[in-house]
Design a protein around this motif. Structure first.
Motif, PDB file in Angstrom:
ATOM      1  N   ARG A 164       0.832  -1.206   0.000  1.00  0.00           N
ATOM      2  CA  ARG A 164       0.000   0.000   0.000  1.00  0.00           C
ATOM      3  C   ARG A 164       0.866   1.255   0.000  1.00  0.00           C
ATOM      4  NH1 ARG A 164      -5.289  -1.257   0.820  1.00  0.00           N
ATOM      5  NH2 ARG A 164      -5.739  -3.291   1.774  1.00  0.00           N
ATOM      6  N   SER A 170      -6.036   2.240  -0.530  1.00  0.00           N
ATOM      7  CA  SER A 170      -6.026   1.032  -1.358  1.00  0.00           C
ATOM      8  C   SER A 170      -5.099   1.151  -2.557  1.00  0.00           C
ATOM      9  CB  SER A 170      -7.450   0.703  -1.825  1.00  0.00           C
ATOM     10  OG  SER A 170      -8.029   1.812  -2.505  1.00  0.00           O
ATOM     11  N   LEU A 172      -1.757   1.063  -4.614  1.00  0.00           N
ATOM     12  CA  LEU A 172      -0.584   0.216  -4.427  1.00  0.00           C
ATOM     13  C   LEU A 172       0.646   0.838  -5.071  1.00  0.00           C
ATOM     14  CD1 LEU A 172      -2.147  -3.296  -5.228  1.00  0.00           C
ATOM     15  CD2 LEU A 172      -1.779  -2.253  -2.983  1.00  0.00           C
ATOM     16  N   PRO A 198      -6.986   2.299  -7.554  1.00  0.00           N
ATOM     17  CA  PRO A 198      -8.103   1.352  -7.652  1.00  0.00           C
ATOM     18  C   PRO A 198      -8.757   1.375  -9.032  1.00  0.00           C
ATOM     19  CG  PRO A 198      -8.190   2.531  -5.568  1.00  0.00           C
ATOM     20  CD  PRO A 198      -7.100   3.170  -6.371  1.00  0.00           C
ATOM     21  N   ASN A 283      -7.182   9.617   2.577  1.00  0.00           N
ATOM     22  CA  ASN A 283      -7.726   8.275   2.319  1.00  0.00           C
ATOM     23  C   ASN A 283      -8.293   8.175   0.905  1.00  0.00           C
ATOM     24  OD1 ASN A 283      -7.128   7.331   4.988  1.00  0.00           O
ATOM     25  ND2 ASN A 283      -8.912   8.469   5.721  1.00  0.00           N
ATOM     26  N   GLU A 284      -7.546   8.774  -0.051  1.00  0.00           N
ATOM     27  CA  GLU A 284      -7.834   8.697  -1.481  1.00  0.00           C
ATOM     28  C   GLU A 284      -9.120   9.417  -1.888  1.00  0.00           C
ATOM     29  OE1 GLU A 284      -7.672   4.515  -2.179  1.00  0.00           O
ATOM     30  OE2 GLU A 284      -5.509   4.417  -1.895  1.00  0.00           O
TER      31      GLU A 284
END
Length: 326
Positions: A164, A170, A172, A198, A283-284
């Motif tokens: 991560r 999420s 990568l 993602p 958190n994206e």
């Protein structure tokens, strides 16, 4: 490396203060530490540096001289010496951190990198640098100069081992060891840092070599982002830093992250100012987006979200340039 510049005890102490490292966590030599403790301390230094020292190019827009000096003593004076809250772009931040790591006794060297350009599907020339730290014969990628897309932990160099990017997210990140498509000699392998968001495929961020670049090489590479008329660094203002889950946006903004906010918090995203827009990605997700109206507004955002205050001469230096907000 006898002639490589190093910082003395007092300078290291001021660096620790600059990145809000508590007195109990200030170690001036890692030589007697075990390998696992060296890696743990490297991660601690990296986290504090990413949150406290911003990735930015303000000198190219808010100074009368517009000179980017990557010599270690100048970087210390610009970024570390109180009451500075400034940072720099890759050649500056990574050169500073390199000198700190050398001074602490880490086995580390600077390496050159080529940034991937998504629009052309090609890598540019050498215009970025990274730190490679060797602990117990294992090499780790450490980069404090790639903005919000850079690694947030020391990244062990191994082929195709995703992890991560931010622990709470999420997305990568991974390194792969392979040739780049545009090279004539396809037997030559480079390390490539890649990211996968993602629902998307793996995308290169940059490729890098695993041999040492000298300080003379870094000064030569620095000419590209500093002087190139086609470089966006010379045309757009950028300012970003990582944030933790303990930071809050109150009336006065988060400002400069405190020792407690960094040590007890987890990196959860980044503040990103690009020309006329500030975004806070956490958190994206974009939790905050501000359209900057003019220079007065942008300079206020520098202070409120990054703790950076410019003097009157530097504020005036952007007048009449392509990057000025009117």
């Amino acid at each position: 490396m006898a002639d490589r510049p190093r910082y003395n005890h007092e300078q290291l102490e001021q660096f620790f203060d600059r990145v809000a490292l508590s007195e109990s966590e200030q170690i001036y030599s890692v030589k007697e530490l075990t390998s696992s403790k060296k890696l743990e301390y490297l991660g601690l230094l990296l986290k504090h540096t990413l949150v406290r020292i911003p990735f930015e190019n303000l000198t190219l827009h808010y100074s009368w001289h517009r000179t980017i000096n990557v010599r270690p003593q100048h970087l210390y004076n610009k970024i570390v010496r109180q009451p500075s809250h400034r940072g720099g772009y890759c050649m500056e931040n990574n050169s500073l951190f390199h000198t700190v790591l050398l001074s602490l006794g880490y086995d580390v060297f600077l390496a050159g990198a080529r940034v991937y350009e998504k629009e052309t599907d090609r890598y540019g020339g050498f215009s970025h640098c990274v730190n490679l730290v060797i602990i117990d014969d294992v090499r780790y990628l450490v980069d404090v100069g790639f903005g919000a897309n850079g690694p947030t932990v020391p990244l062990r160099l191994r082929h195709d081992f995703p992890q991560r990017h931010i622990k709470t997210g999420s997305a990568l990140i991974r390194t792969v060891h392979m040739p780049i498509p545009q090279a004539v000699d396809q037997t030559q392998r480079l390390w490539i840092l890649q990211q996968r968001l993602p629902g998307t495929e793996w995308t290169p961020l940059y490729c890098f070599v695993d041999f040492e670049f000298l300080l003379e090489d870094i000064r030569g590479m620095n000419l590209s982002p500093w002087k190139s008329p086609s470089s966006w660094f010379t045309q757009k203002v950028v300012l970003s830093r990582f944030t933790t889950d303990l930071e809050r946006d109150d009336v006065e903004g988060p400002g400069v992250a405190s020792e407690k906010v960094i040590s007890e918090g987890k990196i959860d995203g980044a503040l990103i100012l690009f020309q006329d827009t500030l975004k806070w990605r956490r958190n994206e997700e974009t939790k905050l987006e501000i359209k900057l109206r003019d220079e007065k507004h942008r300079i206020e955002v520098f202070r409120k979200y990054f703790g950076i205050e410019l003097d009157d001469e530097d504020k005036e230096a952007i007048r009449g340039t392509v990057s000025e907000l009117k």
